[in-house]
Design an enzyme around this catalytic site. Structure first.
Site, PDB file in Angstrom:
ATOM      1  N   GLU A 159      40.310   3.124  10.977  1.00 46.06           N
ATOM      2  CA  GLU A 159      40.472   2.364  12.225  1.00 46.06           C
ATOM      3  C   GLU A 159      39.458   1.226  12.384  1.00 46.06           C
ATOM      4  O   GLU A 159      39.217   0.764  13.505  1.00 46.06           O
ATOM      5  CB  GLU A 159      40.390   3.309  13.423  1.00 46.06           C
ATOM      6  CG  GLU A 159      41.579   4.239  13.529  1.00 46.06           C
ATOM      7  CD  GLU A 159      41.714   4.831  14.921  1.00 46.06           C
ATOM      8  OE1 GLU A 159      42.667   4.475  15.615  1.00 46.06           O
ATOM      9  OE2 GLU A 159      40.838   5.642  15.302  1.00 46.06           O
TER      10      GLU A 159
ATOM     11  N   HIS B  70      34.514   2.448  19.485  1.00 52.34           N
ATOM     12  CA  HIS B  70      35.807   3.124  19.653  1.00 52.34           C
ATOM     13  C   HIS B  70      35.528   4.609  19.706  1.00 52.34           C
ATOM     14  O   HIS B  70      34.796   5.135  18.863  1.00 52.34           O
ATOM     15  CB  HIS B  70      36.757   2.823  18.488  1.00 52.34           C
ATOM     16  CG  HIS B  70      37.927   3.762  18.461  1.00 52.34           C
ATOM     17  ND1 HIS B  70      38.817   3.862  19.498  1.00 52.34           N
ATOM     18  CD2 HIS B  70      38.320   4.680  17.537  1.00 52.34           C
ATOM     19  CE1 HIS B  70      39.719   4.789  19.216  1.00 52.34           C
ATOM     20  NE2 HIS B  70      39.447   5.300  18.028  1.00 52.34           N
TER      21      HIS B  70
ATOM     22  N   HIS C 225      36.880   8.787  21.398  1.00 50.98           N
ATOM     23  CA  HIS C 225      37.871   9.680  21.982  1.00 50.98           C
ATOM     24  C   HIS C 225      37.183  10.497  23.089  1.00 50.98           C
ATOM     25  O   HIS C 225      37.411  11.690  23.233  1.00 50.98           O
ATOM     26  CB  HIS C 225      38.457  10.615  20.920  1.00 50.98           C
ATOM     27  CG  HIS C 225      38.870   9.932  19.648  1.00 50.98           C
ATOM     28  ND1 HIS C 225      38.799  10.528  18.417  1.00 50.98           N
ATOM     29  CD2 HIS C 225      39.367   8.686  19.421  1.00 50.98           C
ATOM     30  CE1 HIS C 225      39.228   9.692  17.473  1.00 50.98           C
ATOM     31  NE2 HIS C 225      39.571   8.562  18.058  1.00 50.98           N
TER      32      HIS C 225
ATOM     33  N   HIS D 123      44.886   8.758  22.880  1.00 50.59           N
ATOM     34  CA  HIS D 123      43.975   8.505  21.781  1.00 50.59           C
ATOM     35  C   HIS D 123      42.515   8.396  22.245  1.00 50.59           C
ATOM     36  O   HIS D 123      41.699   9.235  21.901  1.00 50.59           O
ATOM     37  CB  HIS D 123      44.436   7.227  21.070  1.00 50.59           C
ATOM     38  CG  HIS D 123      43.680   6.904  19.827  1.00 50.59           C
ATOM     39  ND1 HIS D 123      44.179   6.076  18.849  1.00 50.59           N
ATOM     40  CD2 HIS D 123      42.461   7.273  19.402  1.00 50.59           C
ATOM     41  CE1 HIS D 123      43.295   5.966  17.881  1.00 50.59           C
ATOM     42  NE2 HIS D 123      42.237   6.690  18.191  1.00 50.59           N
TER      43      HIS D 123
HETATM   44 MN    MN Z   1      40.491   6.839  17.012  1.00 51.20          MN
END
Ligand code: MN
Length: 249
Positions: free
Chosen positions: A77, A96, A98, A166
Protein backbone atom coordinates in the site's frame (compact mmCIF):
# COMPACT_ATOMS: atom_id res chain seq x y z
CA UNK A 1 23.51 14.89 12.80
CA UNK A 2 23.12 15.58 9.07
CA UNK A 3 19.62 16.55 7.98
CA UNK A 4 18.86 13.30 6.16
CA UNK A 5 20.24 11.10 8.93
CA UNK A 6 18.18 13.02 11.48
CA UNK A 7 15.04 12.72 9.33
CA UNK A 8 15.55 8.95 9.03
CA UNK A 9 16.09 8.62 12.77
CA UNK A 10 12.89 10.56 13.44
CA UNK A 11 10.96 8.39 11.00
CA UNK A 12 12.08 5.32 12.96
CA UNK A 13 10.92 7.09 16.13
CA UNK A 14 7.54 7.89 14.54
CA UNK A 15 7.05 4.20 13.68
CA UNK A 16 7.74 3.19 17.28
CA UNK A 17 5.50 5.94 18.72
CA UNK A 18 2.53 5.02 16.52
CA UNK A 19 2.92 1.39 17.60
CA UNK A 20 3.29 2.28 21.29
CA UNK A 21 0.20 4.52 21.18
CA UNK A 22 -1.96 1.86 19.51
CA UNK A 23 -2.48 3.67 16.21
CA UNK A 24 -0.77 0.89 14.25
CA UNK A 25 -0.22 -2.76 15.10
CA UNK A 26 1.55 -5.16 12.76
CA UNK A 27 0.06 -3.09 9.94
CA UNK A 28 -0.09 0.58 9.03
CA UNK A 29 2.79 2.84 8.00
CA UNK A 30 4.23 6.34 8.13
CA UNK A 31 6.33 8.17 5.53
CA UNK A 32 8.09 11.49 4.99
CA UNK A 33 8.74 13.39 1.81
CA UNK A 34 12.50 13.28 1.18
CA UNK A 35 14.05 16.34 2.89
CA UNK A 36 16.30 17.06 -0.14
CA UNK A 37 14.33 15.73 -3.13
CA UNK A 38 10.68 16.76 -3.27
CA UNK A 39 10.00 14.08 -5.89
CA UNK A 40 10.82 11.23 -3.51
CA UNK A 41 9.42 9.88 -0.28
CA UNK A 42 10.82 7.62 2.42
CA UNK A 43 8.92 4.64 3.82
CA UNK A 44 9.97 1.43 5.53
CA UNK A 45 10.06 -1.99 3.94
CA UNK A 46 7.06 -4.22 4.67
CA UNK A 47 7.55 -4.78 8.39
CA UNK A 48 5.59 -4.07 11.59
CA UNK A 49 6.22 -0.44 12.62
CA UNK A 50 7.43 -1.35 16.11
CA UNK A 51 10.23 -3.47 14.60
CA UNK A 52 11.48 -0.87 12.12
CA UNK A 53 15.08 0.31 12.23
CA UNK A 54 16.89 2.78 10.01
CA UNK A 55 18.15 0.13 7.56
CA UNK A 56 14.51 -0.75 6.80
CA UNK A 57 13.85 2.70 5.32
CA UNK A 58 13.61 2.90 1.55
CA UNK A 59 13.32 5.75 -0.95
CA UNK A 60 10.52 5.79 -3.52
CA UNK A 61 9.60 7.90 -6.52
CA UNK A 62 6.22 9.62 -6.39
CA UNK A 63 4.95 6.72 -8.55
CA UNK A 64 5.69 4.35 -5.67
CA UNK A 65 8.69 2.70 -7.34
CA UNK A 66 11.54 1.79 -4.97
CA UNK A 67 14.81 3.51 -5.93
CA UNK A 68 17.26 1.05 -4.35
CA UNK A 69 15.28 -1.95 -3.12
CA UNK A 70 18.40 -3.99 -2.25
CA UNK A 71 16.25 -7.08 -1.80
CA UNK A 72 13.83 -5.35 0.55
CA UNK A 73 10.09 -5.93 -0.01
CA UNK A 74 8.03 -2.72 0.08
CA UNK A 75 4.53 -2.33 1.51
CA UNK A 76 1.81 -3.19 -1.04
CA UNK A 77 0.00 0.00 0.00
CA UNK A 78 2.93 2.39 -0.55
CA UNK A 79 0.78 3.90 -3.32
CA UNK A 80 -1.33 5.65 -0.66
CA UNK A 81 1.73 7.75 0.16
CA UNK A 82 2.67 8.21 -3.50
CA UNK A 83 -0.81 9.40 -4.39
CA UNK A 84 -0.97 11.95 -1.58
CA UNK A 85 2.53 13.34 -2.25
CA UNK A 86 1.67 13.65 -5.94
CA UNK A 87 -1.58 15.48 -5.27
CA UNK A 88 -0.41 17.64 -2.36
CA UNK A 89 2.88 19.58 -2.72
CA UNK A 90 2.29 21.01 0.79
CA UNK A 91 2.35 17.57 2.42
CA UNK A 92 5.62 16.47 4.04
CA UNK A 93 4.40 13.40 5.90
CA UNK A 94 1.67 10.76 5.60
CA UNK A 95 0.30 8.08 7.93
CA UNK A 96 -1.92 5.19 6.84
CA UNK A 97 -3.46 3.16 9.64
CA UNK A 98 -6.31 0.90 10.72
CA UNK A 99 -6.78 2.78 14.01
CA UNK A 100 -9.51 0.68 15.70
CA UNK A 101 -11.93 3.33 17.01
CA UNK A 102 -11.94 5.10 13.63
CA UNK A 103 -13.24 2.05 11.73
CA UNK A 104 -16.90 2.24 12.93
CA UNK A 105 -17.23 5.73 11.45
CA UNK A 106 -16.05 4.56 8.05
CA UNK A 107 -18.54 1.70 7.90
CA UNK A 108 -21.63 3.49 9.23
CA UNK A 109 -21.16 6.81 7.51
CA UNK A 110 -21.66 8.54 10.87
CA UNK A 111 -19.51 11.67 10.47
CA UNK A 112 -16.34 11.78 12.57
CA UNK A 113 -16.25 15.29 14.05
CA UNK A 114 -14.06 17.01 16.67
CA UNK A 115 -15.45 16.57 20.19
CA UNK A 116 -12.56 18.13 22.14
CA UNK A 117 -9.94 20.80 21.52
CA UNK A 118 -6.92 18.52 21.12
CA UNK A 119 -8.64 16.75 18.25
CA UNK A 120 -9.53 19.77 16.09
CA UNK A 121 -6.85 18.99 13.48
CA UNK A 122 -9.09 16.60 11.57
CA UNK A 123 -11.11 19.66 10.51
CA UNK A 124 -14.83 20.27 10.87
CA UNK A 125 -15.66 17.59 8.30
CA UNK A 126 -13.77 14.37 7.57
CA UNK A 127 -14.36 12.92 4.10
CA UNK A 128 -15.11 9.22 3.64
CA UNK A 129 -13.59 7.33 0.70
CA UNK A 130 -15.23 4.09 -0.41
CA UNK A 131 -13.06 2.04 -2.78
CA UNK A 132 -16.15 0.22 -4.04
CA UNK A 133 -17.60 3.39 -5.57
CA UNK A 134 -15.04 3.53 -8.39
CA UNK A 135 -13.32 0.15 -8.22
CA UNK A 136 -16.08 -2.32 -7.31
CA UNK A 137 -15.32 -5.40 -5.24
CA UNK A 138 -11.61 -5.45 -4.39
CA UNK A 139 -9.60 -6.78 -1.45
CA UNK A 140 -9.76 -3.12 -0.25
CA UNK A 141 -5.99 -2.65 -0.42
CA UNK A 142 -4.76 0.47 -2.23
CA UNK A 143 -2.18 -1.22 -4.44
CA UNK A 144 -2.00 1.06 -7.49
CA UNK A 145 -1.86 4.73 -8.40
CA UNK A 146 -5.42 4.80 -9.78
CA UNK A 147 -6.88 3.88 -6.40
CA UNK A 148 -4.40 6.10 -4.58
CA UNK A 149 -5.26 9.07 -6.79
CA UNK A 150 -8.95 8.53 -6.13
CA UNK A 151 -8.26 8.41 -2.39
CA UNK A 152 -6.14 11.58 -2.61
CA UNK A 153 -9.04 13.30 -4.40
CA UNK A 154 -11.32 12.42 -1.50
CA UNK A 155 -8.73 13.78 0.94
CA UNK A 156 -8.66 17.03 -1.05
CA UNK A 157 -6.83 19.76 0.84
CA UNK A 158 -7.67 18.25 4.22
CA UNK A 159 -5.77 16.46 6.97
CA UNK A 160 -7.71 13.18 7.16
CA UNK A 161 -9.78 10.88 4.96
CA UNK A 162 -11.53 7.75 6.22
CA UNK A 163 -11.39 4.57 4.13
CA UNK A 164 -14.55 2.46 4.32
CA UNK A 165 -13.96 -0.99 5.83
CA UNK A 166 -10.23 -0.34 6.05
CA UNK A 167 -8.83 2.63 8.00
CA UNK A 168 -7.73 6.15 7.23
CA UNK A 169 -5.03 8.37 5.80
CA UNK A 170 -3.57 11.34 7.68
CA UNK A 171 -1.51 13.98 5.83
CA UNK A 172 0.31 17.03 7.12
CA UNK A 173 3.19 19.46 6.96
CA UNK A 174 5.51 17.60 9.31
CA UNK A 175 6.14 14.19 10.80
CA UNK A 176 5.32 15.44 14.31
CA UNK A 177 2.03 16.87 13.05
CA UNK A 178 0.79 13.65 11.39
CA UNK A 179 1.81 11.53 14.39
CA UNK A 180 0.00 13.96 16.70
CA UNK A 181 -3.09 14.00 14.50
CA UNK A 182 -3.14 10.21 14.15
CA UNK A 183 -3.00 9.70 17.91
CA UNK A 184 -5.70 12.28 18.58
CA UNK A 185 -7.89 11.02 15.74
CA UNK A 186 -8.05 7.64 17.49
CA UNK A 187 -8.82 9.40 20.81
CA UNK A 188 -11.56 11.54 19.25
CA UNK A 189 -13.18 8.53 17.60
CA UNK A 190 -13.18 6.69 20.91
CA UNK A 191 -14.63 9.68 22.81
CA UNK A 192 -17.25 10.43 20.17
CA UNK A 193 -18.37 6.81 20.18
CA UNK A 194 -18.72 6.80 24.01
CA UNK A 195 -20.39 10.21 24.13
CA UNK A 196 -22.91 9.09 21.54
CA UNK A 197 -24.15 6.42 23.95
CA UNK A 198 -24.77 9.08 26.63
CA UNK A 199 -26.74 11.58 24.60
CA UNK A 200 -26.62 14.31 22.01
CA UNK A 201 -23.09 15.51 21.37
CA UNK A 202 -22.27 19.21 21.49
CA UNK A 203 -19.42 19.25 18.95
CA UNK A 204 -16.80 21.95 18.52
CA UNK A 205 -18.17 24.60 16.18
CA UNK A 206 -16.51 25.38 12.86
CA UNK A 207 -15.38 28.68 14.39
CA UNK A 208 -13.81 26.90 17.37
CA UNK A 209 -11.99 24.49 15.07
CA UNK A 210 -10.69 27.42 13.04
CA UNK A 211 -9.60 29.31 16.18
CA UNK A 212 -7.74 26.27 17.51
CA UNK A 213 -5.92 25.63 14.25
CA UNK A 214 -4.95 29.29 13.78
CA UNK A 215 -3.29 29.38 17.22
CA UNK A 216 -1.72 25.92 17.26
CA UNK A 217 2.04 26.27 17.43
CA UNK A 218 4.86 23.79 17.01
CA UNK A 219 5.41 23.52 20.77
CA UNK A 220 2.12 21.64 20.95
CA UNK A 221 3.58 18.93 18.72
CA UNK A 222 6.95 19.21 20.45
CA UNK A 223 5.58 18.61 23.93
CA UNK A 224 3.66 15.57 22.73
CA UNK A 225 6.66 14.25 20.76
CA UNK A 226 8.95 14.40 23.80
CA UNK A 227 6.36 12.56 25.91
CA UNK A 228 5.79 9.89 23.27
CA UNK A 229 9.54 9.44 22.67
CA UNK A 230 9.89 8.56 26.35
CA UNK A 231 7.04 6.06 26.23
CA UNK A 232 8.46 4.46 23.07
CA UNK A 233 11.99 4.26 24.52
CA UNK A 234 13.41 6.56 21.85
CA UNK A 235 15.80 9.50 22.29
CA UNK A 236 14.13 12.90 22.08
CA UNK A 237 15.72 15.39 19.70
CA UNK A 238 14.18 18.88 20.09
CA UNK A 239 13.26 20.83 16.97
CA UNK A 240 13.36 24.64 16.76
CA UNK A 241 10.02 26.16 17.75
CA UNK A 242 7.95 28.20 15.34
CA UNK A 243 4.48 29.65 15.16
CA UNK A 244 2.52 31.92 17.48
CA UNK A 245 3.41 31.78 21.17
CA UNK A 246 0.05 30.84 22.59
CA UNK A 247 0.13 28.60 25.66
CA UNK A 248 -2.02 25.52 25.67
CA UNK A 249 -3.20 23.56 28.67
MN1 MN B 1 -4.19 -0.65 5.00
Amino acid sequence: MAALAQALDELVTANHILAREGVVDAFGHVSIRHPEFADRFILARARAPECIEVEDLMEFTLDGAPIEPAGRKPYAERFIHAGVYQARPDVRSVVHNHSPSVIPFGITGTPLRPVMHMCASMGAEVPLWDSRTSFGDTNLLVTNLAMAGDLASALGGGAVALMRGHGCVVAGRSLREVVFNSVYLELNANLQWKAHTLGTINYLSDGEVEAILSTRASFTYERAWEYWCGRAGRAYDPQPMSGPLVERD
